[in-house]
Write a protein that holds these residues in place. Structure first.
Motif, PDB file in Angstrom:
ATOM      1  N   GLY A  73       0.790  -1.221   0.000  1.00 29.11           N
ATOM      2  CA  GLY A  73       0.000   0.000   0.000  1.00 29.11           C
ATOM      3  C   GLY A  73       0.821   1.268   0.000  1.00 29.11           C
ATOM      4  O   GLY A  73       1.992   1.278   0.385  1.00 29.11           O
ATOM      5  N   ILE A  74       0.181   2.331  -0.468  1.00 34.20           N
ATOM      6  CA  ILE A  74       0.741   3.679  -0.382  1.00 34.20           C
ATOM      7  C   ILE A  74      -0.356   4.605   0.100  1.00 34.20           C
ATOM      8  O   ILE A  74      -1.490   4.530  -0.385  1.00 34.20           O
ATOM      9  N   VAL A  75      -0.051   5.457   1.050  1.00 34.35           N
ATOM     10  CA  VAL A  75      -0.992   6.495   1.458  1.00 34.35           C
ATOM     11  C   VAL A  75      -0.410   7.837   1.044  1.00 34.35           C
ATOM     12  O   VAL A  75       0.800   8.071   1.147  1.00 34.35           O
ATOM     13  N   LEU A  76      -1.284   8.715   0.517  1.00 33.87           N
ATOM     14  CA  LEU A  76      -0.863  10.013   0.014  1.00 33.87           C
ATOM     15  C   LEU A  76      -1.702  11.089   0.687  1.00 33.87           C
ATOM     16  O   LEU A  76      -2.847  11.331   0.298  1.00 33.87           O
ATOM     17  N   SER A  77      -1.165  11.691   1.701  1.00 36.57           N
ATOM     18  CA  SER A  77      -1.890  12.704   2.445  1.00 36.57           C
ATOM     19  C   SER A  77      -2.118  13.942   1.591  1.00 36.57           C
ATOM     20  O   SER A  77      -1.211  14.435   0.917  1.00 36.57           O
ATOM     21  N   GLY A  78      -3.365  14.442   1.601  1.00 38.24           N
ATOM     22  CA  GLY A  78      -3.703  15.665   0.891  1.00 38.24           C
ATOM     23  C   GLY A  78      -3.916  15.512  -0.609  1.00 38.24           C
ATOM     24  O   GLY A  78      -4.009  16.506  -1.322  1.00 38.24           O
ATOM     25  N   GLN A  79      -4.011  14.257  -1.107  1.00 34.39           N
ATOM     26  CA  GLN A  79      -4.112  14.047  -2.552  1.00 34.39           C
ATOM     27  C   GLN A  79      -5.507  13.606  -2.988  1.00 34.39           C
ATOM     28  O   GLN A  79      -6.095  12.685  -2.417  1.00 34.39           O
ATOM     29  N   LYS A  80      -6.010  14.254  -4.026  1.00 34.90           N
ATOM     30  CA  LYS A  80      -7.303  13.888  -4.599  1.00 34.90           C
ATOM     31  C   LYS A  80      -7.153  12.660  -5.485  1.00 34.90           C
ATOM     32  O   LYS A  80      -6.047  12.180  -5.732  1.00 34.90           O
ATOM     33  N   LEU A  81      -8.292  12.172  -6.008  1.00 35.66           N
ATOM     34  CA  LEU A  81      -8.315  10.926  -6.758  1.00 35.66           C
ATOM     35  C   LEU A  81      -7.470  10.994  -8.031  1.00 35.66           C
ATOM     36  O   LEU A  81      -6.775  10.033  -8.368  1.00 35.66           O
ATOM     37  N   ILE A  82      -7.509  12.113  -8.740  1.00 37.42           N
ATOM     38  CA  ILE A  82      -6.781  12.213 -10.001  1.00 37.42           C
ATOM     39  C   ILE A  82      -5.277  12.080  -9.776  1.00 37.42           C
ATOM     40  O   ILE A  82      -4.575  11.399 -10.537  1.00 37.42           O
ATOM     41  N   ASN A  83      -4.754  12.696  -8.705  1.00 36.08           N
ATOM     42  CA  ASN A  83      -3.323  12.598  -8.396  1.00 36.08           C
ATOM     43  C   ASN A  83      -2.958  11.210  -7.868  1.00 36.08           C
ATOM     44  O   ASN A  83      -1.870  10.694  -8.147  1.00 36.08           O
TER      45      ASN A  83
END
Length: 271
Positions: A73-83
């Motif tokens: 897994g990867i978590v991306l704080s502050g990122q919307k679906l497109i990014n």
């Protein structure tokens, strides 16, 4: 004597919740990517984080491996679906280079994918585990969506870029989307999944768009809805498509907003 039952889903839920709690910022979007994977060492995780960061240097991300369920897994704080979707394409490239990917990747961003709750995380895990061993595509997770009328769509187009672009936009709007690169694959997937709507190019290999429309209308009279999305702009092409049973006709280059409006228009007509 007490018997302890090993529940991999519950164990994975606890691990995932820890990752979320460590980086979740209330009120901000939160991207997440999960993928069935071979066992990943800490060294490979660091290489993966460095690889993805090389394409998205400004995006804060954290990579992890859920031992209980074999999910990466990867978590991306502050990122919307497109990014988040873009980051998943980079991650997929890395995993395929390392021969680690073992199934469908699942991408989500909350709140676009729904409310971030224990139930939604459980559904996210289940969706990823169910995709283990299947094709190595990318699935956009949504736990909310269109509730009636057209909910599932099949896109048939030999142009991968056009196909993926339409698929991404429709999945963001809550539709379940399948795709096919030629008419034969489209007919096979139609018979397997019975989608509410088919969006097809007329210039298809093996079985062209006209033949696809004809077979759907003949074999599933009254059930198959088809919107043509094509390079063919001649009036005779449009006339033939409508004669065979197409519901609408959109020519390329096209506006995705117009296509979405055409789908909603067809949906209201069916309702």
């Amino acid at each position: 004597m007490a018997v302890l039952v090993h529940d991999p889903i519950q164990e994975a839920m606890l691990q995932l919740a820890e990752k979320v709690e460590a980086s979740y910022e209330k009120g901000a979007p939160y991207g997440m990517i999960l993928a069935p994977s071979r066992v990943v060492s800490q060294k490979v995780l660091e290489q993966m984080q460095s690889y993805v960061s090389g394409f998205e240097p400004e995006v804060p991300l954290h990579c992890f491996y859920l031992n209980a369920s074999g999910l990466l897994g990867i978590v991306l704080s502050g990122q919307k679906l497109i990014n988040t979707h873009y980051a998943s394409l980079v991650l997929k490239e890395f995993l395929e280079q390392q021969d680690l990917l073992q199934g469908q990747m699942v991408v989500a961003s909350f709140p676009e994918s729904g409310e971030l709750t224990e139930q939604s995380m459980s559904q996210l895990l289940q969706t990823t585990l169910q995709g283990k061993g299947e094709s190595r595509d990318i699935h956009l997770f949504m736990n909310h969506g269109v509730q009636q009328g057209i909910t599932s769509i099949l896109i048939a187009d030999p142009d991968e870029v056009s196909r993926e672009f339409v698929k991404l936009r429709l999945e963001i709007n809550g539709y379940k989307v399948e795709e096919a690169k030629d008419g034969s694959e489209a007919l096979e997937k139609y018979e397997q999944t019975m989608p509410d709507l088919v969006i097809t190019e007329l210039n298809l290999p093996i079985l062209d768009g006209y033949q696809l429309i004809d077979k759907i209308q003949r074999n599933y009279a009254g059930e198959g809805q088809v919107i043509v999305l094509t390079d063919k702009q001649l009036p005779k092409s449009m006339d033939r498509a409508f004669e065979l049973g197409a519901s609408d006709y959109v020519t390329k280059p096209f506006s995705i907003s117009e296509l979405e409006w055409r789908i909603k228009k067809l949906n209201s007509r069916l309702g």
